[in-house]
Enzyme design. Structure first.
Site, mmCIF file in Angstrom:
data_model
loop_
_atom_site.group_PDB
_atom_site.id
_atom_site.type_symbol
_atom_site.label_atom_id
_atom_site.label_comp_id
_atom_site.label_asym_id
_atom_site.label_seq_id
_atom_site.Cartn_x
_atom_site.Cartn_y
_atom_site.Cartn_z
ATOM 1 N N LEU A 125 11.543 8.914 -4.557
ATOM 2 C CA LEU A 125 10.574 8.476 -5.422
ATOM 3 C C LEU A 125 9.160 9.104 -5.536
ATOM 4 O O LEU A 125 8.628 9.672 -4.370
ATOM 5 C CB LEU A 125 10.231 6.813 -5.397
ATOM 6 C CG LEU A 125 9.728 6.390 -4.052
ATOM 7 C CD1 LEU A 125 8.050 6.410 -3.915
ATOM 8 C CD2 LEU A 125 10.076 4.854 -4.115
ATOM 9 N N ARG A 126 8.381 9.189 -6.838
ATOM 10 C CA ARG A 126 6.969 9.729 -6.653
ATOM 11 C C ARG A 126 6.031 8.659 -6.703
ATOM 12 O O ARG A 126 6.119 7.586 -6.931
ATOM 13 C CB ARG A 126 6.896 10.581 -7.822
ATOM 14 C CG ARG A 126 7.786 11.712 -8.024
ATOM 15 C CD ARG A 126 8.004 12.303 -9.423
ATOM 16 N NE ARG A 126 8.568 10.942 -10.275
ATOM 17 C CZ ARG A 126 8.533 11.097 -11.616
ATOM 18 N NH1 ARG A 126 8.200 11.999 -12.327
ATOM 19 N NH2 ARG A 126 9.285 10.193 -12.436
ATOM 20 N N PHE A 239 8.016 20.587 -13.146
ATOM 21 C CA PHE A 239 7.333 21.310 -11.954
ATOM 22 C C PHE A 239 7.187 22.949 -12.074
ATOM 23 O O PHE A 239 7.226 23.458 -11.126
ATOM 24 C CB PHE A 239 8.263 21.046 -10.772
ATOM 25 C CG PHE A 239 8.063 19.620 -10.153
ATOM 26 C CD1 PHE A 239 8.553 18.459 -10.844
ATOM 27 C CD2 PHE A 239 7.125 19.427 -8.856
ATOM 28 C CE1 PHE A 239 8.243 17.310 -10.594
ATOM 29 C CE2 PHE A 239 6.863 17.903 -8.730
ATOM 30 C CZ PHE A 239 7.412 16.883 -9.373
ATOM 31 N N GLY A 247 -0.314 18.912 -3.739
ATOM 32 C CA GLY A 247 -1.021 18.272 -2.571
ATOM 33 C C GLY A 247 0.034 16.905 -2.258
ATOM 34 O O GLY A 247 0.964 16.882 -2.692
ATOM 35 N N CYS A 250 3.550 14.566 0.732
ATOM 36 C CA CYS A 250 4.813 14.752 0.817
ATOM 37 C C CYS A 250 5.377 16.625 1.041
ATOM 38 O O CYS A 250 5.667 16.747 1.940
ATOM 39 C CB CYS A 250 5.711 14.235 -0.223
ATOM 40 S SG CYS A 250 5.593 12.372 -0.016
#
Ligand code: UGA
Length: 420
Positions: A125-126, A239, A247, A250
């Site tokens: 997950l983000r 992406f 940043g 992760c």
């Protein structure tokens, strides 16, 4: 379900029905689970692990000064849980760990006489879309030697999927991909899948940033370039947004952790090393562009809009906005900042003398230049007329490449992007 939180102030916040960080849709889920008794927050391993058939380890894995992963919390959680694991209970690792960690924990369990199956179940997950990503996943990976335990872990997510519509409605998050895959793998593969996925995404960003630098040099537009490159289904557009670099809690540590893992196993991961060094250089690249536009940084007044490492979160770990603010302050600029959610978290990372403001207007008052460092909607929709009115100068550095050059220039602002 028990949630074990050893930090007293965080535990109190959860008990009060809230999350201790900003995350869309999460507070209402915590509150509802507390109210119906399905969530029991506690600081006690004894009162929780003892009654659980599945124990998820979801602790932080920060990096050591040499870039390798610090497994202090992972090991401590495993050892504490081991004291109370019941026969038949499964130990499930969600924390991001270097490949080989599971085998180390299994050895610790063996020494302590704990027979629990150990499964690696990495998290994808983000931050900012954590609830959405948990419900609408691309894949759930479970890796381990005990096939029954692997199936049990995958079954937990199948149950979650069955309640998806209800949870979506309650939390108010958007719906998404409904055809996620369930993947059973070996233990080491599962551990490697997680860091390899993050390193690949980080590599896409660094790739876009290196082409952005070339675009700057040859007067091409990186957004046009990546729109067309990403239109190839084999590559994909996600992406590939160039800007001030990645940043957060992760990518930076997972990239350095993978490099360290490689070295430990005698493999030099050059591509990943280049990803890291290119990313480390991006805040300095932004400052250099600003230096050229302003004819120097010293004694200039510069506003940074956005301190969170990305929109939708209050997290400022390894945030490029904070790094840019600090470089500018160190170079003799007077720096003002604003962020809609991350002011409190940013306070401890910003160098002395950098001011925090309560609004975009306050941060912009009388500045020579502004840097857009996070793509918060509030910042991206700020009217160009107000920039021109509030600032002393006219330089707008769009370090997230999210604004229209044409629109900004039509309001007499000097627009500078990254590779545009
Ligand atoms: C990342 C991964 O995307 C998740 O899949 C993973 O589960 C998570 O790490 C983790 O390991 O826990 P996250 O760090 O929350 O999630 O944030 P991302 O949305 O991936 O963004 C990371 C950074 O890359 C941000 O600073 C963002 O601004 C930057 N970014 C992203 C770019 O500079 N360009 C892009 O095109 C995309």
């Amino acid at each position: 379900m028990y949630a074990v939180e050893p930090n007293p102030s965080r535990l109190e916040t959860i008990k009060a029905g809230r999350s201790f960080f900003f995350e869309e849709g999460l507070d209402v889920l915590i509150k509802s689970a507390l109210d119906n008794g399905s969530l029991i927050p506690t600081d006690s391993y004894a009162n929780s692990v003892k009654h659980s058939f599945a124990v998820f380890s979801c602790v932080g894995t920060p990096d050591n000064p040499d870039g390798s992963s610090n497994l202090e919390y992972v090991m401590s959680a495993a050892k504490q849980a081991a004291q109370y694991m019941q026969p038949g209970a499964i130990y499930i690792q969600k924390s991001t760990v270097p490949v080989g960690t599971g085998l180390q924990i299994i050895a610790i369990f063996d020494k302590l006489g704990v027979q629990a199956p150990y499964i690696s179940n990495p998290e994808f997950l983000r931050e900012g879309t954590a609830v959405h990503d948990t419900l609408y996943f691309d894949r759930i990976v479970a890796g381990g030697d005990d096939k029954d335990a692997v199936e049990t872990v995958l079954g937990i997510y199948q149950k979650l999927e069955e309640s998806r519509d209800k949870i979506t409605k309650l939390s108010g998050v958007s719906t998404g991909n409904k055809s996620g895959q369930y993947m059973a793998t070996s233990l080491n593969s599962a551990e490697l899948i997680k860091v390899a996925a993050n390193a690949f995404l980080a590599m896409k960003i660094s790739f876009a940033n290196s082409i952005a630098r070339l675009s700057d040099a040859v007067d091409a537009d990186i957004v046009e370039v990546m729109d067309a490159v990403g239109a190839d289904a084999r590559i994909g557009r996600s992406f590939l947004n160039a800007g001030r670099g990645y940043g957060g809690g992760c990518f930076p540590k997972d990239v350095s952790g993978l490099i360290a893992s490689g070295l430990k196993n005698g493999v030099e991961l050059e591509l990943i090393q280049a990803t890291q060094s290119l990313n480390d250089s991006m805040p300095g690249y932004i400052v250099k562009k600003l230096h050229t536009a302003l004819g120097g940084i010293k004694n200039k007044k510069i506003a940074i809009l956005g301190l969170a490492f990305k929109a939708g979160t209050s997290d400022v770990r390894r945030s490029p906005g904070v790094t840019i603010a600090n470089i500018l302050a160190q170079s003799g600029a007077t720096v003002t900042t604003y962020d809609p959610q991350a002011q409190e978290q940013a306070a401890e990372w910003l160098y002395e003398g950098i001011s925090q403001n309560f609004s975009i207007n306050d941060a912009l008052a009388g500045v020579d230049a502004v840097v857009i460092a996070t793509d918060w909607p509030e910042i991206l929709t700020y009217p160009p007329t107000l920039y021109a009115k509030t600032m002393k100068g006219a330089i707008l550095m769009d370090a997230v490449n999210a604004l229209s050059r044409h629109r900004m220039e039509s309001h007499n602002l000097t627009y500078i992007g990254v590779g545009r």
